[in-house]
Design a protein around this motif. Structure first.
Motif, mmCIF file in Angstrom:
data_model
loop_
_atom_site.group_PDB
_atom_site.id
_atom_site.type_symbol
_atom_site.label_atom_id
_atom_site.label_comp_id
_atom_site.label_asym_id
_atom_site.label_seq_id
_atom_site.Cartn_x
_atom_site.Cartn_y
_atom_site.Cartn_z
ATOM 1 N N LYS A 1 0.912 -1.156 -0.014
ATOM 2 C CA LYS A 1 0.035 0.113 -0.090
ATOM 3 C C LYS A 1 0.806 1.198 0.007
ATOM 4 N N SER A 2 2.108 1.267 0.531
ATOM 5 C CA SER A 2 2.925 2.422 0.235
ATOM 6 C C SER A 2 4.409 1.996 0.070
ATOM 7 N N PRO A 3 5.327 2.672 -0.647
ATOM 8 C CA PRO A 3 6.699 2.332 -0.740
ATOM 9 C C PRO A 3 7.247 2.355 0.945
ATOM 10 N N ALA A 4 6.930 3.171 1.472
ATOM 11 C CA ALA A 4 7.423 3.047 3.247
ATOM 12 C C ALA A 4 7.145 1.689 3.429
ATOM 13 N N LEU A 5 5.946 1.499 3.603
ATOM 14 C CA LEU A 5 5.644 -0.031 4.163
ATOM 15 C C LEU A 5 6.314 -1.325 3.426
ATOM 16 N N GLY A 6 6.549 -1.050 1.975
ATOM 17 C CA GLY A 6 7.193 -2.140 1.349
ATOM 18 C C GLY A 6 8.752 -2.139 1.707
ATOM 19 N N ALA A 7 9.361 -0.793 2.042
ATOM 20 C CA ALA A 7 10.682 -1.020 2.447
ATOM 21 C C ALA A 7 10.827 -1.599 3.791
ATOM 22 N N ILE A 8 9.878 -1.107 4.548
ATOM 23 C CA ILE A 8 10.108 -1.751 6.135
ATOM 24 C C ILE A 8 10.015 -3.119 6.043
ATOM 25 N N GLU A 9 9.155 -3.618 5.355
ATOM 26 C CA GLU A 9 8.793 -4.997 5.196
ATOM 27 C C GLU A 9 10.064 -5.730 4.720
ATOM 28 N N GLU B 1 15.445 -19.732 2.026
ATOM 29 C CA GLU B 1 16.848 -19.677 2.245
ATOM 30 C C GLU B 1 17.288 -19.788 3.629
ATOM 31 N N SER B 2 16.619 -19.244 4.784
ATOM 32 C CA SER B 2 16.987 -19.367 5.941
ATOM 33 C C SER B 2 17.305 -21.027 6.319
ATOM 34 N N LEU B 3 16.286 -21.760 6.034
ATOM 35 C CA LEU B 3 16.350 -23.130 6.099
ATOM 36 C C LEU B 3 17.806 -23.867 5.740
ATOM 37 N N ARG B 4 17.495 -23.356 4.499
ATOM 38 C CA ARG B 4 19.027 -23.884 3.605
ATOM 39 C C ARG B 4 20.326 -23.633 4.404
ATOM 40 N N GLN B 5 20.190 -22.433 4.672
ATOM 41 C CA GLN B 5 21.618 -21.718 5.735
ATOM 42 C C GLN B 5 21.758 -22.560 6.869
ATOM 43 N N ILE B 6 20.801 -22.805 7.635
ATOM 44 C CA ILE B 6 20.871 -23.775 8.773
ATOM 45 C C ILE B 6 21.196 -25.247 8.268
ATOM 46 N N ALA B 7 20.676 -25.793 7.314
ATOM 47 C CA ALA B 7 21.295 -27.089 6.970
ATOM 48 C C ALA B 7 22.442 -26.963 6.572
ATOM 49 N N ASP B 8 23.010 -25.915 5.952
ATOM 50 C CA ASP B 8 24.641 -25.909 5.586
ATOM 51 C C ASP B 8 25.358 -25.779 6.682
ATOM 52 N N GLU B 9 25.010 -25.086 7.593
ATOM 53 C CA GLU B 9 25.636 -24.638 9.112
ATOM 54 C C GLU B 9 25.883 -26.189 10.036
ATOM 55 N N LEU B 10 24.771 -26.666 9.819
ATOM 56 C CA LEU B 10 24.572 -28.147 10.545
ATOM 57 C C LEU B 10 25.827 -29.125 10.066
ATOM 58 N N ILE C 1 18.688 -12.716 6.178
ATOM 59 C CA ILE C 1 19.068 -12.822 4.885
ATOM 60 C C ILE C 1 19.809 -11.513 4.397
ATOM 61 N N GLU C 2 20.776 -11.466 3.749
ATOM 62 C CA GLU C 2 21.440 -10.067 3.059
ATOM 63 C C GLU C 2 20.767 -9.757 1.776
ATOM 64 N N GLU C 3 20.080 -8.291 1.985
ATOM 65 C CA GLU C 3 19.269 -8.021 0.834
ATOM 66 C C GLU C 3 18.677 -8.750 0.319
ATOM 67 N N PRO C 4 17.284 -8.852 0.976
ATOM 68 C CA PRO C 4 16.215 -9.692 0.290
ATOM 69 C C PRO C 4 15.570 -8.908 -0.522
ATOM 70 N N ASP C 5 14.900 -9.545 -1.608
ATOM 71 C CA ASP C 5 14.302 -8.936 -2.771
ATOM 72 C C ASP C 5 12.815 -9.754 -2.850
ATOM 73 N N GLY C 6 12.485 -10.702 -2.208
ATOM 74 C CA GLY C 6 11.289 -11.386 -2.343
ATOM 75 C C GLY C 6 10.286 -11.432 -0.973
ATOM 76 N N PRO C 7 9.286 -12.095 -0.970
ATOM 77 C CA PRO C 7 8.386 -12.233 -0.110
ATOM 78 C C PRO C 7 9.156 -13.061 1.164
ATOM 79 N N ALA C 8 8.223 -12.887 2.261
ATOM 80 C CA ALA C 8 8.811 -13.710 3.580
ATOM 81 C C ALA C 8 9.051 -15.152 3.538
ATOM 82 N N ALA C 9 8.281 -15.765 2.749
ATOM 83 C CA ALA C 9 8.354 -17.306 2.464
ATOM 84 C C ALA C 9 9.516 -17.674 1.437
#
Length: 249
Positions: free
Chosen positions: A59-67, A90-99, A77-85
């Protein structure tokens, strides 16, 4: 999620954006939940995410940037450019790699499966959005870890506020001195040496960007190990509205 609306006499005095005449869009929060197991019960990690996403971010550029900023902070995640899903995957992949899952189940450590839990919440105060992220985890070692992470944004332009925005660069030195003095008082110390005896790392005491704002105070929050040993727990230093006004140029 309920949005808490706060009275803001302190913020009105501090914020550059509070007098901006542009209309702001108030965020609508909902929880994006994820419960899963990365790896196996013998060698893996239980992951519990509760991400407070802004449902109306478009609904607004400000909210989009905050999200987008919140997605990056929450899922680390560094510089995300997509939705939370996508960030969650990606976060789960990183956890698997670290384990570094072993090829043989008998190689699994005694502490497995580990646990990672992250939750967040947001609140609105005038033209500000206060966002908090709470983490706890156990992946071996003598104890688990827990942290609290705070971010404050302008709803006018989506900008994340720093301590220098509130106090001015020239006042950060005096502010750091006052933070140290307040820690002296809280821990009945008169010198850095006495803080060291209690488990502090005085050389790291200063102005942290990890702060939260309430209607009449600002709190600077130090997580375990940031300025002292784990046994000290988190250290929080607060300034009242009157103390803040005395620090402002």
């Amino acid at each position: 999620m309920k949005i808490t609306r706060l009275a803001v006499p302190l913020l009105a005095a501090m914020m550059l954006n509070a007098c901006n005449s542009r209309t702001v869009v108030e965020p609508q929060f909902e929880i994006a939940a994820l419960d899963t197991l990365v790896g196996t019960p013998d060698w893996g990690c239980r992951v519990d995410y509760r991400f407070a996403t802004i449902r109306n971010a478009a609904k607004s550029p400000a909210l989009g940037a905050i999200e987008q900023a919140n997605i990056g902070y929450f899922y680390q995640i560094e510089e995300p450019d997509g939705p939370a899903a996508e960030a969650a995957e990606e976060s789960l992949r990183q956890i698997a790699d670290e384990l570094r899952l072993p090829e043989k189940p008998e190689q699994a450590p005694a502490w497995s499966p580990g646990e990672i839990s992250v939750e967040s919440e947001g609140s609105v105060a005038d033209t500000l959005l206060n966002y908090a992220i709470y983490r706890s985890s156990y992946l071996g070692g003598a104890h688990g870890m827990y942290t609290a992470e705070y971010h404050t944004y302008s709803l006018v332009d989506g900008y994340e506020l720093r301590a220098a925005d509130l106090f001015g660069e020239e006042r950060l030195g005096p502010l750091a001195t006052q933070i140290r003095r307040k820690i002296y008082t809280a821990y009945d110390a008169t010198s850095d040496e006495e803080l060291v005896e209690q488990g502090f790392f005085p050389e790291y005491i200063g102005v942290t960007e990890n702060f939260r704002i309430t209607p009449d105070s600002i709190f600077f929050y130090f997580n375990p190990y940031e300025i002292g040993c784990y046994a000290l727990g988190p250290v929080e230093v607060s300034f009242s509205q009157q103390e803040i006004e005395a620090l402002r140029p």
